[in-house]
Structures are given as C-alpha cells and as structure tokens.
Scaffold this active site. Sequence first.
Site, PDB file in Angstrom:
ATOM      1  N   GLU A  60       8.183  -4.256  10.728  1.00  0.00           N
ATOM      2  CA  GLU A  60       9.413  -4.310   9.939  1.00  0.00           C
ATOM      3  C   GLU A  60       9.240  -3.781   8.523  1.00  0.00           C
ATOM      4  O   GLU A  60      10.187  -3.234   7.932  1.00  0.00           O
ATOM      5  CB  GLU A  60       9.968  -5.737   9.901  1.00  0.00           C
ATOM      6  N   HIS A 102      15.359 -17.782  15.007  1.00  0.00           N
ATOM      7  CA  HIS A 102      16.156 -16.691  15.581  1.00  0.00           C
ATOM      8  C   HIS A 102      17.653 -16.941  15.456  1.00  0.00           C
ATOM      9  O   HIS A 102      18.430 -16.400  16.241  1.00  0.00           O
ATOM     10  CB  HIS A 102      15.832 -16.518  17.068  1.00  0.00           C
TER      11      HIS A 102
END
Lengths: 326, 326, 335, 335
Positions: free
Chosen positions: A60, A129
């Site tokens: 990322e 999440h």
Amino acid sequence: MREISYSEAVRESMSQMMREDEDVYILGEDIGVYGGAFGVTSGMIDEFGPERVRITPISEAAISGCAVGSAMTGMRPILEIQFSDFVVIAMDNIVNQAAKMRYMFGGKAKVPMVVRLPSGSGAGFAAQHSQSLEAWMTHIPGLKVVQPSNAYDAKGLLAAAIKDDNPVMFYEHKMLYNVKSEVPEELYEIPLGVADIKREGKDVTIIATGLMVNRALEAAEQLAAEGIDVEVIDPRTLVPLDEKAILQSVKKTGRVLVAYEAVKRNGFGTEIVSLIAESDAFDYLDAPILRLGGAEAPIPYNPELEKAAIPQVHDIYQKCLELLNR
Amino acid sequence: MREISYSEAVRESMSQMMREDEDVYILGEDIGVYGGAFGVTSGMIDEFGPERVRITPISEAAISGCAVGSAMTGMRPILEIQFSDFVVIAMDNIVNQAAKMRYMFGGKAKVPMVVRLPSGSGAGFAAQHSQSLEAWMTHIPGLKVVQPSNAYDAKGLLAAAIKDDNPVMFYEHKMLYNVKSEVPEELYEIPLGVADIKREGKDVTIIATGLMVNRALEAAEQLAAEGIDVEVIDPRTLVPLDEKAILQSVKKTGRVLVAYEAVKRNGFGTEIVSLIAESDAFDYLDAPILRLGGAEAPIPYNPELEKAAIPQVHDIYQKCLELLNR
Amino acid sequence: MSNQLKGVSNQLINELNLEKHDLTKMMYDMILIRKFEENLKQLYQQGKIHGTMHLCIGQEATAVGACFPLTKEDKITSTHRGHGHSIAKGTDVNKMVAELLGKVTGYCKGKGGSMHIADMEVGNLGANGIVAAGLPLGTGAALTSQMKKLGYVVLCFFGDGATNEGAFHESLNLASVWNLPIVFFCENNLYGMSGSIKEMTNIESIAVRGASYGIPSETIDGNDILEVIKATTAAVERARHNNGPTLIEANTYRWEGHSRSDARKYRTREEEKEWKKSNDPIERFKTVLLENGIITEDDFAELNEKAIKQIQDAVEFAESSESPSLDTLMTDIYV
Amino acid sequence: MSNQLKGVSNQLINELNLEKHDLTKMMYDMILIRKFEENLKQLYQQGKIHGTMHLCIGQEATAVGACFPLTKEDKITSTHRGHGHSIAKGTDVNKMVAELLGKVTGYCKGKGGSMHIADMEVGNLGANGIVAAGLPLGTGAALTSQMKKLGYVVLCFFGDGATNEGAFHESLNLASVWNLPIVFFCENNLYGMSGSIKEMTNIESIAVRGASYGIPSETIDGNDILEVIKATTAAVERARHNNGPTLIEANTYRWEGHSRSDARKYRTREEEKEWKKSNDPIERFKTVLLENGIITEDDFAELNEKAIKQIQDAVEFAESSESPSLDTLMTDIYV
Ligand SMILES: Cc1ncc(C[n+]2csc(CCOP(=O)(O)OP(=O)(O)O)c2C)c(N)n1
Ligand SMILES: Cc1ncc(C[n+]2csc(CCOP(=O)(O)OP(=O)(O)O)c2C)c(N)n1
Ligand SMILES: [Mg+2]
Ligand SMILES: [Mg+2]
C-alpha cells in the site's frame, strides 16, 4: 430508467471515463480477473488490459505513492484500496504528499487522483475491515472527500472526482454495493460541493452521510406516518461542504439531527454540528443539535453486536421524536 | 519551587518511571547520544544504557509494531515518533493493532504503551513537520489521547500515561519544550480524564487545548483589563474527556469559545462543540458556540504566513468580544 | 589524496570520453553547491534563515555525477538534503535562496522552504521532508514515462537511512515487477541523523538489497565523480532501453551535522577530519582535471570566483525580494 | 506421490529421531485442521458463519511442522489464514468454532471472529486481518523475551504476498539488528489473494530476501512436514541460543479459494488438481508413517474418526453456546 447497482455504477463511471481519457488508469490489489475484493472492477481488465487496470503487489505504501507520482507527472490514477482500513499504510502518500504537494511547491504541481475506499460495517468483517475513517481525511487541507449514498450519486460524483485536478478520497460503502437505483446510461457529472436534499420537510432536518442517508429516509417515512415532516440532507461531498444548503435547512426547521456511521467522537458530523453552532442559524434553533454516530468501540464480529455499533433506523426515528420533545 | 522546562519535565517523568519500573523502556530514532530531535531524551542513554534507551533504524512501521508487540507481552514501551507527522507510517500499528487488540481478543490482551508525539507549528519546519493530528487519534476507540499545555501537567500526565494499561497518544508541543514552570521534583501523577480550570471566570468560557491554553490565558489577561472575566479550561486529556467540567463551566457563563491549533475543520474542538450543542447546557447558551482553529491550509514555511495559519492571542481576544457582542 | 584513489579517476577520465566543456561545467556545479551551502550556513547563523536545513557539503560528487547523464526531460526525486541535487539538475539558485529566505520569488513562493524545493520545468520533482518518500513518487513518475511512452528516466536520490523504510522495499519491488525506467541512487554517507548505518543494518553494503527485487546493483565510490558518472550512465541507459531499474549505492560523507542543531556526538572529529582531508570530492576531481590538463589552477580559481559571485547575486536577489502577502496563506491548496 | 518426494521424507524420519507419540500427534493435528476447515466450509454454506474466512486446507504441514519445535512458552503470530496455526499451537477448537459462530464462549467472546483468534495462554498472539502486521508484533514479542530474559522464541507466520509489504522489510531488519529470538516463517502458497507471487516479485524465491538483513534463510518443501520440522527446529535453536532470526520459506498450496467468494480465475483447475493429487501434505505424511511402520491404516482411520468426533463436539459446543449480550459492545475497549 434502467436500474443498476451502486457497484455497477462505480464501474460504469470508471469505464466511461477511461474510454474518454486515456490518462485515466486504475491500480490496486486483485483488481484484475478477481475483480477486486468487492467485484467492482470485474471485467475491466478485459476491456482495458493489464496496462490500464494494473494489478499491484500487496504494497500500500508503494502503490499509493506511485499513484501520486504518476498523477503529478500527467496521469489520472484511480487507486483502489481494498478495504478502506488499509489506508493506514498509505497515509504518508495521501496526507504528507498528495494533499500538500501543490501548496508546498507554491502551486507548481497538481495531483489529480482518486482513491476509492470501500468502507463501513455490516458485513461481519470485524474491527480491522469495517471502519469509516472519512473524518480523518476531511481534517487534511488539500484533500477532497466524497461519500455517495446511492448508485446515481456514485456514478456522477465519481466522474467529477476523476475529472477533478485534486486528490479526491472517494468513500464507497460496502453495504450499498448491491443496492440498485435508476442511473442514466450516459456519462454525467455531479459537481463536488453540492448537497442533495433527498427529502424536503419542515419540522426536522436530518443531515446524514453515506449509509445513514438511506436510514434517515426510512425513518422519515415512519415519522411522516406520525405527521412529522422531515427534511433529509445528504452533503454527498464532505470537502468541499455545501454549508449553505445545510444552514438554510436548519433555519427552516430549527431542529437538527446529524447522523453518521463513523465513531461518534470526532466523526465528520461534529464538523457539521460545529458549523451550525457557530453560524447565524444558531438563533433559529429550537432544540439542542443532536447527533447519532457509531459506538465508541471497535466494530465487533457478532452480527447483533455489529448492528448495535452503528445507528439504525429506529435510533434515528427516536432522536427525531426527542428533538420534538415527543 | 524550582522551575524546569516542559522538555525537562517530560524527561524527568520518563526517567523517574524507568527507575521505578524496569519494564518501562523507550525506543525511537536518534534518542541516544543525539538526545532525539528535540533533545528530550538527552543523557538518558547514559543512565539507562542502550538496552532501555533503544535507538532504532528509520522504520516507523516496525518500531511502532515492535512497541505494541512488546507491550502485549509484558513491557511498557515509550515510543518517540520524531515528529508527530511521521506517525502516518505507524498508523496501522496504532489504529488497527494497539487500539483494537484488547477488544478483538475479547479482553484477553492489554497494550500498555505511550507514543510521544512532538507536534504543532511555529518552528519554521513547514507542511510535513508541523501538523497537529491529535483529532485522528480521538476518533479511534481504544486509544487515550493526552495533550499537556505546561511542564507541570506534562510531568504528571506522562507518569499517569506510562502507568496506564492502555495505549496512550501523548502530544507534546514543540513550541512549549523550552517553556519553564514550577514542577515538583518528586514523581506525581495527574489522572487522565480530569480537566484543569486554568483560570476561573464568569463571563466567557474558553476551552483550549495544547499551545492554545497559554494563548487563551494571555487573552484572558487582556480581557480582564476590559472588565471581562474569562474562564479558561484545559481538558488536558482529550480521551477520556472531562465532560462534566466543560458543561459546568458552559452553564455558568453561557458563552463559549473553543480554541485549538489543529486545522479547524474536524479538529478535536468540533467534538467539544458538539458535546455542548447536544447537552442540557445548550439551554444556557446566550450566544453561538464559537471556534478558533488552524487555517484550512498546510502549514507554510514563511514565518509570517506560518503565524497567520494558527490562532494568535489577538484572535482569541477578538472572538471573546464577539461572543459578548462587543 | 591517495594514489589509489587517483588511479581510478585517471583511468576513468579516458574511458568515459567526456568533453572538456562538460567536465568544466561539472567542476563548476560542484563548487557552486559548496558555495551555496557555505552561504546558507552563514545566513542561518545570521538568523536570516529559520526552521531547519540539511547541508550536503562533502557530497557534491554524487549530486553532480548522478545528474550528469540525465537530460532535462529526465526527472529526479530528492530528499531533505536536496540542495545539491536541485542545483545539479539545473534548478536556479536565485529562486532557491529566495525560497530559503521565505520570499515570494522563491520556488515555492516562500511556502515550502529548504525541504520542499521543486522545479518541474527542469524535471526536479522535489525535495521531501519524509525519509524515503521520494521512492514511491519516483516510481509513479517512471510509470508515467512508461505508460505515455515519454522516454524519460527517473533518478531517485535517498540516503542510507532511508533504506530501512518500508517505502524503499515496496518501491524497489514495484519498479522491478513493472520494469520501470528508474534509477535508485543511494547516497550512503554512513549515518542517518545520528544512527550509523553499520548499526542500523546487519549487512556489508546496501547494494546487496537489490537482489531482493531482482534489481542489479553496485557499490561505488561516491566521492569520485567519474565513478558516479560511469555507474549512473550505465543505469540510465538500462532504464532508457526498457531494461528496468538499477540500485546504486554511492559511498560518501556529509561534512556538516545532520541539521543545524547537531553536536555530532555520534562520530569522532578524527573521522570527519580524515574524510575532509583525503576524500574531498572537489579536491579529487580538481586533481584529476589538473593532471589530465583539462583545467589549470587559474581556471579553477576563476570557477571559484564565479561561483562565489553567482551565490552573492542569488543572496542579493533573495534579500531584495518581497515576502509573500498574507493572503497567499489560502491559495495553492486546491487547483 | 512421486518417489523423489517420498525419498526425502524417509530419510528425514530417521535423521530427526522423533518419538512415535509425537509423530502420531502431528498426524492427528493435521487431520484435525483439515476436518476443522471442512466443517467451517459447511457451516458457512449453511449460513451459520457470516463475514469472511480463509481456509488453509492443503497447508497443514507448515502449521503443524513449524509449531512442533515450539514449547508452550514460545509464541506465534499468525495471519488471516490462521486456523491451522492456532490449532497447531494448542488453541482449543471448541472455543475457536464458538468464536467463528460469534458466541460468547469463543476466544474473543464473539467480538473477533476468524481473523482475530488469539490464545495468550498457549502463546498464540493472534491471527491478524492486516497482511504482514504479525511481523512487527512478533518482533516486539521477541524483544520482550530478550529484555526480560524469558528464553522464549517467537515464530511469525506470514504468506508470500506479505513479503511485499514494508512491514516485512522493516521487521526483518530490526530483528536482525537487535539479534532477536525470532523465526520468520513464510508460507509461500504461490498466491496472495489472486496475485501470483511470480508476477508480484522478480525473484526466484522469497528466501533470497534474507540476505538483505544478514538473516540466514532457506526454501523448503512446506508440504513435507518432516522438512518443515527440520528447518524450524534448527531456526528455533538458533534463536534460542541468541544467534538471531532466521527466514524460512515453505512452499505449499491452498486448495480452496482465498476466501469464500473466490472464483479462482487466476489459476487453473489442473494446477489445483495436481497439487491435491500428488502433493497432499496429509497423504504424504501418512505414507511416510505407514512405510516406516509408525502407524497402520487402522490407526489412521481411527485418528480420522477421532478428529471428526472432536470437531463435531466443537460445533455442538459452539452451537449450544450463548450469543454475547448486547452490553458487551462497550466492554473490553479499555483496561
Ligand atoms: C519518515 C521519517 N522519519 C524520520 C525522519 C527524520 N529524519 C530526517 S532526515 C533523517 C535521517 C535520514 O538519513 P539518510 O536517509 O541516511 O539521509 P541523510 O540525512 O544522511 O542524507 C531522519 C531520521 C523523517 N524526516 N521522516
Ligand atoms: C494491508 C492489507 N492489504 C491487503 C489486505 C487484503 N488481503 C487479505 S489476505 C490477502 C492476500 C495475502 O496473501 P499472502 O500473504 O500470500 O497470504 P495467503 O492468503 O496466501 O495465506 C490480501 C491482499 C489486507 N488484509 N491487509
Ligand atoms: Mg545518511
Ligand atoms: Mg499466499
């Protein structure tokens, strides 16, 4: 008009923009044949090929920085962060690079990029999440922040975001991906910074964001049955924010509920409350400015607990009654 | 009583705690003979050795995770992030690991760690070295957030933070490091969650954080000369927040200014405003709840611009007059 | 300077086949960087520069040598210690000094300062206040070149300390997998801020890390500008011909402290003296140029004078420039 | 199974000198993991498990083999694909199933689910929903062992995909520099979620990355439990004797999709079939045990029955457990 899902609307917007402008490309993890974690990019690699639908390693920091670097040199990347929670690893590039570069360089750069961030709870994915961290982004000058609540808005706002010359954080809600609504086939733009009055009313104003817009509309229906006329305002873009639309409505109704899914403490709703509280609309208030936000807890796994962690239709309904002292 | 600087107070607190509890250690970049970017750890390696004053590679992701991992297994790390802006690279460990671990594991872990974050503008370090991002942290359940405004508070709050069994984000202000005040020699704790009324008054309440506390006090002096009696409240810890102290003062004065250095949009002050606006103190308000926050711009390099980017004493003074319609 | 060090250079100057004009220009740029930095030090001491700044005195050969093979279309990303890189890439010293003095005529209109000087027009994508942040940005700039078939190459400067950041790892891997036209150029000056690279890693050289990404790499003497030119030219050629990234580790030394507040307790004065005495990149290059008859002592003195003058002019330009008006606080945030 | 594969195992079983009891226990644990996962799949299909979950069928040898050399005091950090690791480390399956069903009797009182199972009492520091996040945490746990002289070793599990995260790089470097008692154990199952590691890196094997940190490393056949045991035992011994970290790359394969929604378009059915047919870690271990007379077919059948029964019991335990009460939403946030 035909109906398509929120996720199809996002895909269609990206695809149409990619057909129009060859500088637009998308990058992210598993966005190729897999179609991304939520299937949003399904099939796009077939049309656009692996050059423009770029599958990345699980990196990322690099891919976000790569997006910024390519944007400042002439491309218009769309970065898909698989779950918005993983943006933590991309924060330097978003916050210290993309957001500030133009300013730091005295106006000599621009960073036209869109970061797509599937967010929110409701799918049983638990604490790492399911977050809604859009408030972080609104706190960073240089970023724009968009949060569509239905398929129509998603398509038009995304087109505008891709055309925008600034870094735009585009918050998509996982629980909306499958929700369908009427969406024109042709490409259209919804300008960033224009709120949508999703329902007109005169008794109470609910300013709701993301998933909560839909819940507010449901609550408004129920309240209508009780003779209470609710106005529901969806800012659609948090930065820039359509302050005028909000304040006008407040002046009209004198009663305000701000509803958001993110953790209540310091969620973006607090900015909306503060805006109202410091404005000339203050004098029109007939009641405290109420808030509904997510519990001050990580999102739990158990479905009932998870539901309890964020505002439900009934909570909105109740708060409106409270505003009316009923 | 002897006077020492804020930076000495922080050092003394760490050193005294390290003498008391051998599980406490400090890790960070350049904290050895260099003494850290701001000299806060100067000399500590001489007393405690390189095992307990651990110089790390420039690896914010690893060192923050290492702190979490060692905390969950029995140590009590103090992590120095060289400039609070670099916390972007450590966010996963703070937000997705440290803050949520206890909850995700159903109460079966604890993460007693302190992250020390030199923050704020005023030193000419420009956009990537001058941010005040404490609001991000307050939005994350599981974290505590502390922001001392003077040497005395810094020492006592840090001791409490180190003894706390939760992850605590400890925001130090660069421009306060050299400011001296009376600080007892012996170790003492200031409990987290207790605001301090830095000045009592009856006409206006200023709720200020960090550096702004000092500016609010200066403004209050000037206003006193005009016959305006200002109460200055320093929450000292943002999470947990002493709501009671804030609401009591609001009820007393009916006029509120919230002052913070961070970017105004969605800074922690918005949470304070929202708290007041939704509470029963709302009915006591004689004026809109005003805010002063940093400009919605990255921090610029030029000293005059930099000064213009955050609230000054005069701005606070003006806003108080505005609250009193003067 | 040891005979060994001289030997390498003398051999290279023939091998590289450089024009007198280029060699003189490089000599001049190295001197200009040195003078620039020396002047900043003064201005800082006089209180005319505030904030922080990171001098690169002693590292002039890496900056100038690495930029030599680059065309104006090629790009660099730089670091907090970026003045040399900027000058070597053709960034104007007037606007640089103006920026350091916070003036509106500066590269960033006074908003950026030392750590954010950028000049898109000469392919300088900017210094950076975040260690290792230039690597992913450079990777993205290289991707643009590849996707738009622009043919340019990106060279990323970074320090030894930066190689322990995750961004280093992720960027090298990504650039390798996508076969991007990029050169990763590490200036190993032995220290981060205070951390000795020998203690901050367990490896002999940073170049070994290239193998983790399938990227060819080498360690070179960063104070021998000719060696820098040779390695970088090869790497730029590889990138230009779609053969992917290269990692170069150039050993060098910063003479000054990390920033203006550094008491340099983490290293000895002897070590510093040794580097200054026998491994000054300017002296080394000068010697080679003299020995090979490229320039004379007089030429060198003249270059020196010219550089001093150019910096004086830059300081004058900067000092006589306006400060930005306060309303610029809120401009340049959004397009 | 090819004769070549068998050959290695047969040689190792003598070399490693393992007790029958241990071998049988490991066989059992592998079967238990398989049955556990197969049952979860069913429960998920029945709608009794919601959210997501990541099955490790096909990877039983890495989990069980890597945990074998660990004592109860030793610790592991695990991943999103962590059920096998947990079981191998001694985590109770009853409480695991209960957690997956979101029950209050689960390890996390129903708050964590599949991706957050942890059991501090047996040294299981937890699964993790963030790729590579276990590595820095494990590094910290190893630091505690070193600082407090506790003598325990930490083994971090992670996938091939995780090795492209910055956290991998930074952690291995830090662990090496501080000479921590830790084993970095990579389960290379060829894919991330869909990304093939061959396309996500430009290197032959992940083990080459050890050299970037001065960490010894090797690539092993992760479906041969004996090879896993051999490599891990050596690494744990190194760590235990203050000789620092090791990187092990164990090649394996996940039979199922990444998570429950994966159509597996990124790989062929043939590839899957090949692995299942000729490289099932359970079959391979069974064959070795049979050939060496450690167990009989009957024993194996019995182990199977027992595992099925244990999982049935676990499911019953879980299904008959209570859901957490709503007021637990706000507990366990702070100490
Ligand atoms: C992410 C981040 N961490 C820490 C710092 C503080 N810092 C600035 S420069 C520096 C040392 C960098 O060392 P190196 O990469 O070797 O470059 P050099 O200064 O030697 O040129 C540090 C730690 C920073 N700016 N950014
Ligand atoms: C930081 C982060 N990025 C992306 C993801 C989404 N994700 C979950 S598992 C996975 C693949 C991991 O691959 P690998 O490390 O090889 O483990 P495997 O699933 O093969 O066991 C991805 C991309 C994540 N959870 N965290
Ligand atoms: Mg260095
Ligand atoms: Mg894998």
